[in-house]
Write a protein that holds these residues in place. Sequence first.
Motif, PDB file in Angstrom:
ATOM      1  N   GLU A  86      45.911  15.473 -17.875  1.00 65.13           N
ATOM      2  CA  GLU A  86      46.595  15.912 -16.662  1.00 65.13           C
ATOM      3  C   GLU A  86      48.104  15.741 -16.775  1.00 65.13           C
ATOM      4  O   GLU A  86      48.873  16.518 -16.205  1.00 65.13           O
ATOM      5  N   ARG A  87      48.524  14.736 -17.477  1.00 62.51           N
ATOM      6  CA  ARG A  87      49.961  14.463 -17.600  1.00 62.51           C
ATOM      7  C   ARG A  87      50.703  15.669 -18.182  1.00 62.51           C
ATOM      8  O   ARG A  87      51.791  16.041 -17.713  1.00 62.51           O
ATOM      9  N   VAL A  88      50.109  16.300 -19.200  1.00 62.73           N
ATOM     10  CA  VAL A  88      50.745  17.461 -19.820  1.00 62.73           C
ATOM     11  C   VAL A  88      50.662  18.664 -18.884  1.00 62.73           C
ATOM     12  O   VAL A  88      51.601  19.461 -18.782  1.00 62.73           O
ATOM     13  N   ARG A  89      49.552  18.792 -18.168  1.00 64.46           N
ATOM     14  CA  ARG A  89      49.421  19.884 -17.196  1.00 64.46           C
ATOM     15  C   ARG A  89      50.498  19.775 -16.111  1.00 64.46           C
ATOM     16  O   ARG A  89      51.002  20.786 -15.617  1.00 64.46           O
ATOM     17  N   ASP A  90      50.830  18.533 -15.730  1.00 61.82           N
ATOM     18  CA  ASP A  90      51.845  18.337 -14.700  1.00 61.82           C
ATOM     19  C   ASP A  90      53.185  18.948 -15.098  1.00 61.82           C
ATOM     20  O   ASP A  90      54.015  19.256 -14.242  1.00 61.82           O
ATOM     21  N   PHE A  91      53.398  19.083 -16.418  1.00 60.91           N
ATOM     22  CA  PHE A  91      54.659  19.640 -16.911  1.00 60.91           C
ATOM     23  C   PHE A  91      54.452  21.067 -17.428  1.00 60.91           C
ATOM     24  O   PHE A  91      55.175  21.533 -18.314  1.00 60.91           O
ATOM     25  N   GLY A  92      53.450  21.748 -16.873  1.00 63.73           N
ATOM     26  CA  GLY A  92      53.224  23.144 -17.220  1.00 63.73           C
ATOM     27  C   GLY A  92      52.806  23.360 -18.654  1.00 63.73           C
ATOM     28  O   GLY A  92      53.034  24.446 -19.206  1.00 63.73           O
ATOM     29  N   GLY A  93      52.205  22.337 -19.278  1.00 60.97           N
ATOM     30  CA  GLY A  93      51.779  22.459 -20.663  1.00 60.97           C
ATOM     31  C   GLY A  93      52.867  22.162 -21.672  1.00 60.97           C
ATOM     32  O   GLY A  93      52.641  22.287 -22.885  1.00 60.97           O
ATOM     33  N   ASP A  94      54.049  21.777 -21.212  1.00 59.81           N
ATOM     34  CA  ASP A  94      55.162  21.455 -22.114  1.00 59.81           C
ATOM     35  C   ASP A  94      54.978  20.021 -22.613  1.00 59.81           C
ATOM     36  O   ASP A  94      55.270  19.050 -21.906  1.00 59.81           O
ATOM     37  N   CYS A  95      54.472  19.892 -23.837  1.00 55.60           N
ATOM     38  CA  CYS A  95      54.192  18.563 -24.392  1.00 55.60           C
ATOM     39  C   CYS A  95      55.453  17.723 -24.501  1.00 55.60           C
ATOM     40  O   CYS A  95      55.452  16.530 -24.176  1.00 55.60           O
ATOM     41  N   PHE A  96      56.544  18.338 -24.953  1.00 56.93           N
ATOM     42  CA  PHE A  96      57.768  17.572 -25.155  1.00 56.93           C
ATOM     43  C   PHE A  96      58.318  17.039 -23.837  1.00 56.93           C
ATOM     44  O   PHE A  96      58.771  15.888 -23.752  1.00 56.93           O
ATOM     45  N   ALA A  97      58.272  17.854 -22.794  1.00 54.88           N
ATOM     46  CA  ALA A  97      58.771  17.402 -21.493  1.00 54.88           C
ATOM     47  C   ALA A  97      57.927  16.243 -20.970  1.00 54.88           C
ATOM     48  O   ALA A  97      58.453  15.267 -20.426  1.00 54.88           O
ATOM     49  N   ALA A  98      56.609  16.339 -21.140  1.00 54.24           N
ATOM     50  CA  ALA A  98      55.724  15.275 -20.668  1.00 54.24           C
ATOM     51  C   ALA A  98      55.966  13.981 -21.425  1.00 54.24           C
ATOM     52  O   ALA A  98      56.030  12.889 -20.839  1.00 54.24           O
ATOM     53  N   ILE A  99      56.136  14.072 -22.736  1.00 51.35           N
ATOM     54  CA  ILE A  99      56.343  12.876 -23.553  1.00 51.35           C
ATOM     55  C   ILE A  99      57.720  12.285 -23.278  1.00 51.35           C
ATOM     56  O   ILE A  99      57.897  11.063 -23.237  1.00 51.35           O
ATOM     57  N   ARG A 100      58.697  13.165 -23.080  1.00 49.58           N
ATOM     58  CA  ARG A 100      60.057  12.709 -22.813  1.00 49.58           C
ATOM     59  C   ARG A 100      60.105  11.901 -21.517  1.00 49.58           C
ATOM     60  O   ARG A 100      60.842  10.913 -21.399  1.00 49.58           O
ATOM     61  N   ALA A 101      59.284  12.284 -20.552  1.00 49.61           N
ATOM     62  CA  ALA A 101      59.283  11.589 -19.263  1.00 49.61           C
ATOM     63  C   ALA A 101      58.680  10.199 -19.366  1.00 49.61           C
ATOM     64  O   ALA A 101      59.153   9.255 -18.740  1.00 49.61           O
ATOM     65  N   LYS A 102      57.622  10.055 -20.186  1.00 47.47           N
ATOM     66  CA  LYS A 102      56.956   8.750 -20.298  1.00 47.47           C
ATOM     67  C   LYS A 102      55.948   8.794 -21.443  1.00 47.47           C
ATOM     68  O   LYS A 102      55.361   9.829 -21.724  1.00 47.47           O
ATOM     69  N   ASP A 103      55.758   7.650 -22.085  1.00 44.20           N
ATOM     70  CA  ASP A 103      54.729   7.558 -23.124  1.00 44.20           C
ATOM     71  C   ASP A 103      53.378   7.989 -22.564  1.00 44.20           C
ATOM     72  O   ASP A 103      53.060   7.750 -21.394  1.00 44.20           O
ATOM     73  N   ILE A 104      52.552   8.598 -23.420  1.00 43.27           N
ATOM     74  CA  ILE A 104      51.239   9.092 -23.004  1.00 43.27           C
ATOM     75  C   ILE A 104      50.171   8.549 -23.945  1.00 43.27           C
ATOM     76  O   ILE A 104      50.351   8.562 -25.175  1.00 43.27           O
ATOM     77  N   ILE A 105      49.083   8.084 -23.380  1.00 46.33           N
ATOM     78  CA  ILE A 105      47.914   7.711 -24.175  1.00 46.33           C
ATOM     79  C   ILE A 105      46.801   8.706 -23.854  1.00 46.33           C
ATOM     80  O   ILE A 105      46.587   9.061 -22.691  1.00 46.33           O
ATOM     81  N   ALA A 109      58.468   9.303 -27.200  1.00 49.81           N
ATOM     82  CA  ALA A 109      59.799   9.748 -27.624  1.00 49.81           C
ATOM     83  C   ALA A 109      60.739   8.546 -27.733  1.00 49.81           C
ATOM     84  O   ALA A 109      61.962   8.710 -27.766  1.00 49.81           O
ATOM     85  N   ASP A 110      60.165   7.362 -27.783  1.00 51.11           N
ATOM     86  CA  ASP A 110      60.947   6.131 -27.937  1.00 51.11           C
ATOM     87  C   ASP A 110      61.761   6.227 -29.234  1.00 51.11           C
ATOM     88  O   ASP A 110      61.185   6.357 -30.323  1.00 51.11           O
ATOM     89  N   PRO A 111      63.094   6.162 -29.155  1.00 51.20           N
ATOM     90  CA  PRO A 111      63.915   6.302 -30.367  1.00 51.20           C
ATOM     91  C   PRO A 111      63.569   5.276 -31.445  1.00 51.20           C
ATOM     92  O   PRO A 111      63.591   5.605 -32.643  1.00 51.20           O
ATOM     93  N   ALA A 112      63.235   4.043 -31.035  1.00 52.91           N
ATOM     94  CA  ALA A 112      62.893   3.022 -32.027  1.00 52.91           C
ATOM     95  C   ALA A 112      61.613   3.396 -32.768  1.00 52.91           C
ATOM     96  O   ALA A 112      61.515   3.216 -33.987  1.00 52.91           O
ATOM     97  N   MET A 113      60.636   3.914 -32.035  1.00 56.04           N
ATOM     98  CA  MET A 113      59.399   4.362 -32.681  1.00 56.04           C
ATOM     99  C   MET A 113      59.697   5.499 -33.656  1.00 56.04           C
ATOM    100  O   MET A 113      59.130   5.568 -34.753  1.00 56.04           O
ATOM    101  N   GLY A 114      60.575   6.407 -33.250  1.00 56.40           N
ATOM    102  CA  GLY A 114      60.939   7.518 -34.124  1.00 56.40           C
ATOM    103  C   GLY A 114      61.612   7.049 -35.394  1.00 56.40           C
ATOM    104  O   GLY A 114      61.331   7.561 -36.485  1.00 56.40           O
ATOM    105  N   ARG A 115      62.506   6.065 -35.266  1.00 56.47           N
ATOM    106  CA  ARG A 115      63.172   5.552 -36.469  1.00 56.47           C
ATOM    107  C   ARG A 115      62.163   4.876 -37.401  1.00 56.47           C
ATOM    108  O   ARG A 115      62.233   5.020 -38.632  1.00 56.47           O
ATOM    109  N   ASP A 116      61.215   4.155 -36.802  1.00 58.11           N
ATOM    110  CA  ASP A 116      60.196   3.498 -37.620  1.00 58.11           C
ATOM    111  C   ASP A 116      59.306   4.524 -38.321  1.00 58.11           C
ATOM    112  O   ASP A 116      58.947   4.358 -39.494  1.00 58.11           O
ATOM    113  N   ALA A 117      58.920   5.579 -37.597  1.00 53.27           N
ATOM    114  CA  ALA A 117      58.081   6.620 -38.201  1.00 53.27           C
ATOM    115  C   ALA A 117      58.792   7.264 -39.386  1.00 53.27           C
ATOM    116  O   ALA A 117      58.178   7.521 -40.434  1.00 53.27           O
ATOM    117  N   ALA A 118      60.079   7.528 -39.237  1.00 47.23           N
ATOM    118  CA  ALA A 118      60.847   8.121 -40.331  1.00 47.23           C
ATOM    119  C   ALA A 118      60.834   7.207 -41.563  1.00 47.23           C
ATOM    120  O   ALA A 118      60.720   7.680 -42.701  1.00 47.23           O
TER     121      ALA A 118
END
Length: 722
Positions: free
Chosen positions: A330-349, A483-492
């Motif tokens: 539902e979280r992604v549906r709330d943003f019209g199917g825009d995954c990036f917008a949904a993730i940018r707003a808050k972490d999703i499990i 979209a946590d920047p620290a998580m992104g740096r670690d993934a890289a």
Amino acid sequence: MSSRPQTASDPADSAVGAGPRYFNRELSWLAFNRRVMEEACNTAHPLLERLRFLSISGSNLDEFFMVRVAGLKGQQMQEVEAHSADGLTPAQQLAAIVDEASELVDSQQAVWNDIVGELDERGIEVLDADEIAGPVAEWIEDHFRTQIFPILTPQALDPAHPFPFIPNKGLSVIFDLVRRSDGEPIRELVLLPPASPRFVRMPGDNACYVTVETLLKRFSTLLFPGYEVKGAATFRVLRDSDIELEEEAEDLVLYFRSAIKRRRRGRVIRLEMEEGIHPELEAVLKEELGGSEALLTETGGFLGIGDLAMIVEEDRPDLKFPPFSPRFPERVRDFGGDCFAAIRAKDIIVHHPYETFDVVLAFLKQAASDPDVVAIKQTLYRAGKQSAVIQALIAAAEAGKSVTAVVELKARFDEEQNLYWASALERAGVQVIYGFTTWKTHAKVSMVVRREGDEFRTYCHFGTGNYHPVTARIYTDLSFFTADPAMGRDAAKIFNYVTGYVEPEGLERLTVSPRHLRERLIELVDAEIANALAGKPSAIWAKMNSLVDPTMIDKLYEASNAGVEIDLIVRGICCLRPGIAGMSENISVKSVVGRFLEHSRIWAFGNGEALPNDGAKLFISSADWMPRNFDRRVEFMLPILNHTVHDQVLDQVMVANLIDDEQSWELESDGRYVREVPGRKPFNLHRYFMTNPSLSGRGAALAKSVAVPKLSLRRWRAERNG
């Protein structure tokens, strides 16, 4: 957690030293497979689903012999005297395995005999040779003449015709014949073509099946005109199917292509023969198929239990689980199917399979088509045969994006498929990396770099399961988007570690193996020990597939002795002995086996908080607690820091596993697993998540909704502790 009361003679009252410190790894696995088989006896399941469990137990046992038993047999032949953690030599383990596996096979046959009778009552027949009569016999004979006979190749066994090669899992029938004209004996062998179905299904609405080997015996006169059949026996072989990697391999791709071909001709590990086989035929098979080294089994029923899966596919919805359609988050549906917008707003499990794997595909497809996405990096351990993930990566590369795929060639039994995908990806312009020579890249990570304004933002997906759309429908796993920047740096840094051997220094959020994962877990357990010794609340809750690592087991024993309350959910292998006074009396272990395969890895540490819902340290991971995950695989452990996601995983997923009493087994201190007896209010965790909406990152919005039952770790602990 168990409703079974302890007695005065309960092994839990034994002194330390009354048994081994660890359970044997292989025997623990056999105990797990027995639990799978026992679900075939569970009348709460529909009949064809029970047959599916039986089939799975057969396929599991085949793989166990092809890999684990093959490895032990190799050690025995090379006179390796290395001892397992519980002190057994390879020869001692093999002897114990033979005994346990024989009992398991006998149980499988008994269960099949029961199920086949029930199938008959429900309109699904499996015919024996003497049941083929009337119009059915006419159709079957015509089918045999036109569809089966042309693809069979009988081979005489004499000095001019040496014994043929029997492939892995090959099913064959050996005949003792006598020529009617002169009484001359001859021996013939017919190998069932590997690509042909094991069962023939008669046409019509009434399901009627017969095995190909039954037809071979019935119509032997068509195969061998002029001969009298004196004896016939079906047999099956399993071969060593493990691939041992040579460190000096110069080209990993070429090595695996040749190794896959060699695997098909591995030495025979197990020879299965039908019960009552004539001694002369048995002697021939032993001599020709390495019987002096192979483990022999006489089976009084159906050889190759895994092949029963074909009957499971019968179109009988009334005999299967009600169909289940996973929800799109539902979280992604709330943003019209825009995954990036949904993730940018808050972490999703996302909780699979209750929430669809399509959200992961949507994430990758959006990345492939988004003009602002500049790079995608993806690990691939098992992707399946029809992989939408691969197609998304190919589309991204063809759209001009920088795409990197880490393809793990060493994923057992998926090596050939992964080689195929690697070639397809390279042709599309994807940078394909095969990782380390001797380590497996088992971490499930997807990383998307997107241009937003004057800077780049990294979006990540971390999973406890594979990027495999088929298994994602039957495995319970967690997908974490951030979209946590620290998580992104670690993934890289993880990707740079695998692609360029650049040591991942200064990780901010993640812990990875084979560098520091075991050490970090030990630190977390030590913190709980310190809390217990200081009189603070202390607890450990851990869910995983296997617990084998002696160092971690010893650390849990130490924590138990310090008074830490430890609850483990270990679906498969567990080498830890719970409930032993002076060693593990504060540790309980349960295994959940049901409609879905529990696959997620979730670990929580009380952190000295009286209310663990608020302060427990919570992690998800791609790793089990096994030496291979800590020492020979690239894995991740990720902290759940978002409060909403923390509550969903701990107070929903973990608690549901802890309180389930309909499909749970408790591990006793003597190694037995006892099925939990449902209480006054039975709880089935799979049914719970199928019928109740997950939070899907909308915890704040749904917390007050009556549609979401309020499971609670603190309430569960209070009720359990009285």
